[in-house]
Design an enzyme around this catalytic site. Structure first.
Site, PDB file in Angstrom:
ATOM      1  N   VAL A 123       0.665  -0.986   0.022  1.00 23.92           N
ATOM      2  CA  VAL A 123      -0.177  -0.063  -0.134  1.00 23.92           C
ATOM      3  C   VAL A 123       1.001   1.336   0.150  1.00 23.92           C
ATOM      4  O   VAL A 123       0.705   2.224  -0.865  1.00 23.92           O
ATOM      5  CB  VAL A 123      -1.216  -0.008   1.218  1.00 23.92           C
ATOM      6  CG1 VAL A 123      -1.714   1.169   1.490  1.00 23.92           C
ATOM      7  CG2 VAL A 123      -1.744  -1.286   1.164  1.00 23.92           C
ATOM      8  N   ILE A 147     -13.341   1.305  -1.994  1.00 28.18           N
ATOM      9  CA  ILE A 147     -14.618   1.355  -1.840  1.00 28.18           C
ATOM     10  C   ILE A 147     -15.042   2.740  -0.995  1.00 28.18           C
ATOM     11  O   ILE A 147     -14.807   2.458   0.238  1.00 28.18           O
ATOM     12  CB  ILE A 147     -15.677   0.346  -1.615  1.00 28.18           C
ATOM     13  CG1 ILE A 147     -15.044  -1.196  -2.484  1.00 28.18           C
ATOM     14  CG2 ILE A 147     -16.940   0.323  -1.896  1.00 28.18           C
ATOM     15  CD1 ILE A 147     -15.861  -2.380  -2.000  1.00 28.18           C
ATOM     16  N   GLU A 168      -2.796 -14.817   2.507  1.00 24.88           N
ATOM     17  CA  GLU A 168      -1.275 -14.657   3.113  1.00 24.88           C
ATOM     18  C   GLU A 168      -0.871 -16.210   3.350  1.00 24.88           C
ATOM     19  O   GLU A 168      -1.703 -16.928   3.560  1.00 24.88           O
ATOM     20  CB  GLU A 168      -1.678 -13.835   4.497  1.00 24.88           C
ATOM     21  CG  GLU A 168      -2.434 -12.479   4.545  1.00 24.88           C
ATOM     22  CD  GLU A 168      -1.410 -11.408   4.286  1.00 24.88           C
ATOM     23  OE1 GLU A 168      -0.197 -11.717   4.702  1.00 24.88           O
ATOM     24  OE2 GLU A 168      -1.688 -10.495   3.833  1.00 24.88           O
ATOM     25  N   ASP A 177     -10.623 -10.815  10.429  1.00 29.20           N
ATOM     26  CA  ASP A 177     -10.379  -9.506   9.408  1.00 29.20           C
ATOM     27  C   ASP A 177     -11.577  -8.870   9.550  1.00 29.20           C
ATOM     28  O   ASP A 177     -11.797  -7.685   9.551  1.00 29.20           O
ATOM     29  CB  ASP A 177      -9.496  -9.927   8.319  1.00 29.20           C
ATOM     30  CG  ASP A 177      -9.774  -8.855   7.553  1.00 29.20           C
ATOM     31  OD1 ASP A 177      -8.592  -8.023   7.281  1.00 29.20           O
ATOM     32  OD2 ASP A 177     -10.354  -8.654   6.544  1.00 29.20           O
ATOM     33  N   LYS A 218     -13.482  -4.980  10.809  1.00 30.67           N
ATOM     34  CA  LYS A 218     -13.757  -4.124   9.737  1.00 30.67           C
ATOM     35  C   LYS A 218     -15.460  -3.821  10.059  1.00 30.67           C
ATOM     36  O   LYS A 218     -16.049  -2.728   9.874  1.00 30.67           O
ATOM     37  CB  LYS A 218     -13.894  -4.704   8.195  1.00 30.67           C
ATOM     38  CG  LYS A 218     -12.476  -4.766   7.661  1.00 30.67           C
ATOM     39  CD  LYS A 218     -12.482  -5.357   6.429  1.00 30.67           C
ATOM     40  CE  LYS A 218     -11.031  -5.533   5.932  1.00 30.67           C
ATOM     41  NZ  LYS A 218     -10.807  -6.604   4.635  1.00 30.67           N
TER      42      LYS A 218
END
Ligand SMILES: NC(=O)c1ccc[n+]([C@@H]2O[C@H](COP(=O)([O-])OP(=O)(O)OC[C@H]3O[C@@H](n4cnc5c(N)ncnc54)[C@H](OP(=O)(O)O)[C@@H]3O)[C@@H](O)[C@H]2O)c1
Length: 421
Positions: free
Chosen positions: A6, A128, A182, A193, A197
């Site tokens: 990133v 998004i 991963e 995860d 979120k």
């Protein structure tokens, strides 16, 4: 801070779109320093060697730095660095779902105290737009539900299992070969995860802090090809959904595999794509769909946040709008949720067995909607049955499961999956 997938993407966009970004921010943006662990590592992005640093405090205490972009990942030291940046009156942009899910409320309050802000659009759903619409465009509506596919790795695995009839381990192996999973996929496949979120989204949507430990989570490892086969036969798709509902000021927040009708939009989200469907009293249903990860989409969200922060700093706008979190809603225990259920089990193939199962379910106030029995295995004298229930309480289901497991005529409860209509 961080020049990996990133961070490298962000540095590239800052260089390649320099002029357009300066126009939009109202001032040029200069990449002063970049924190890495290993100075000798080859970088995918052209970057002047003299801006690389390995000591975070060269950034955190640098008066020339107005905006800190944290894309290291993980809880620590990222959490400490963000806190320090805010205390030193720097705006922070982060893609870190773990830090924002665990410490977001505290960090945002700290930022307010210091007259700066933290932007974290990239922490959920990659490119998004989700956090900004929830914080701005949708604030007039009271959000009642969120249904989200917010983990690309698991959605890819489930899509492959459904399309090709392959096992979970083979689908996971394919995901790893393609770089979608991963080497240690635990956080993705166990739903952790997605739970981070969902905690972030629910906190903003319901204006009440939802912590990761409030979110019930279950992964996808128990699903088999047979579950997909039955789901199709019954007209359903199987997805790992992050679900949040505000029912009478009590919040349901959960991540687990679900059967959803195959003809609804969320059932058609394939591969690594993400989708979030919200429902609000004024706006009705709104669906956000797109690439939930990757250098380019994630950089899109981060650079937009950088431009916003720069614009605020440059125009001297009072840091942030207040009162994002202004109430405390109760979290409904998982035992109290009510939904429909799918059971798959292996039973002794003899008369009266179905009646015994129906009695256990009935005694627990669970009513059967349909039963499918497939061919029997003559060698073991067993049959596989699938039961779909009408809506029932989770605690009743868990009780019935324990009772059924104690029955000699039930050889195995192979799986049970919740159903959302
Ligand atoms: N990858 C995606 O598609 C995606 C999408 C949305 C959000 N995110 C989030 O973005 C963040 C970064 O993800 P990524 O995929 O870019 O990770 P990554 O490729 O592993 O990059 C991490 C970078 O941080 C540096 N770093 C790590 N620990 C450090 C430490 N203790 N001190 C100094 N530098 C350190 C590494 O330095 P070296 O290069 O020297 O090793 C590397 O440059 C995570 O929070 C992730 O959840 C990622």
């Amino acid at each position: 801070m961080g020049l990996g997938v990133v961070g490298g993407g962000v540095a590239k966009v800052l260089r390649e779109k320099k002029e357009a970004i300066a126009e939009q921010a109202g001032c040029p943006l200069i990449l002063r320093k970049a924190l890495v662990r290993d100075l000798s590592k080859p970088r995918s992005t052209q970057i002047a060697a003299d801006i690389l640093v390995t000591d975070a405090y060269e950034i955190l205490t640098e008066p020339e730095v107005d905006i800190v972009v944290e894309v290291i990942g993980g809880e620590n030291p990222a959490y400490e660095y963000i806190k320090q940046a805010v205390k030193n009156r720097k705006f922070v942009i982060t893609a870190n779902k773990e830090v924002m899910a665990k410490h977001g409320t505290e960090l945002l309050a700290l930022a307010e105290e210091h007259g700066v802000d933290i932007f974290y659009e990239a922490s959920v759903g990659g490119g998004i737009p989700l956090i900004s619409p929830l914080n701005h465009d949708l604030v007039a509506s009271s959000v009642s539900t969120i249904y989200a596919i917010i983990n690309g790795t698991t959605n890819y695995i489930l899509s492959r299992m459904s399309a090709e009839g392959i096992t979970f381990s083979l689908a996971l192996q394919r995901a790893q070969e393609l770089g979608y999973a991963e080497p240690d996929p635990a956080k993705d496949i166990e739903g952790v995860d997605a739970a981070y979120k969902l905690a972030i989204l629910a906190t903003i949507a319901f204006h009440s802090t939802v912590r990761p430990e409030d979110v019930y989570h279950e992964g996808i490892t128990r699903l088999t090809e047979r579950d997909f086969r039955y789901a199709k036969e019954l007209g359903y798709a199987i997805k790992l959904l992050a679900i949040a509902k505000d029912i009478d000021n009590s919040l349901e927040v959960r991540v687990h595999p679900v059967f959803i009708p195959e003809d609804i939009l969320l059932a058609k989200i394939e591969g690594v794509y993400n989708a979030v469907q919200l429902e609000g009293d004024l706006v009705g249903k709104v669906l956000f769909y797109g690439e939930g990860a990757g250098a380019s989409p994630t950089s899109s969200a981060i650079v937009a946040d950088i431009i916003n922060a720069a614009h605020k700093i440059n125009s001297g706008v009072e840091a942030r709008h207040k009162a994002r979190i202004f109430q405390t809603k109760k979290i409904k225990p998982m035992a109290e949720i009510e939904t429909r259920y799918y059971f798959r089990m292996s039973i002794v193939d003899s008369p009266g067995v179905l009646a015994q199962i129906a009695k256990i379910l009935g005694d627990n106030s669970i009513s059967i909607a349909s039963v499918i029995q497939k061919g029997t295995d003559d060698n073991t004298q067993t049959a596989e049955i699938v039961i779909m229930t009408h809506p029932a309480q989770e605690k009743a289901i868990q009780r019935a499961l324990v009772e059924m497991e104690g029955q000699p005529v039930i050889r195995q409860i192979s799986n049970f999956v919740r159903v959302e209509e």
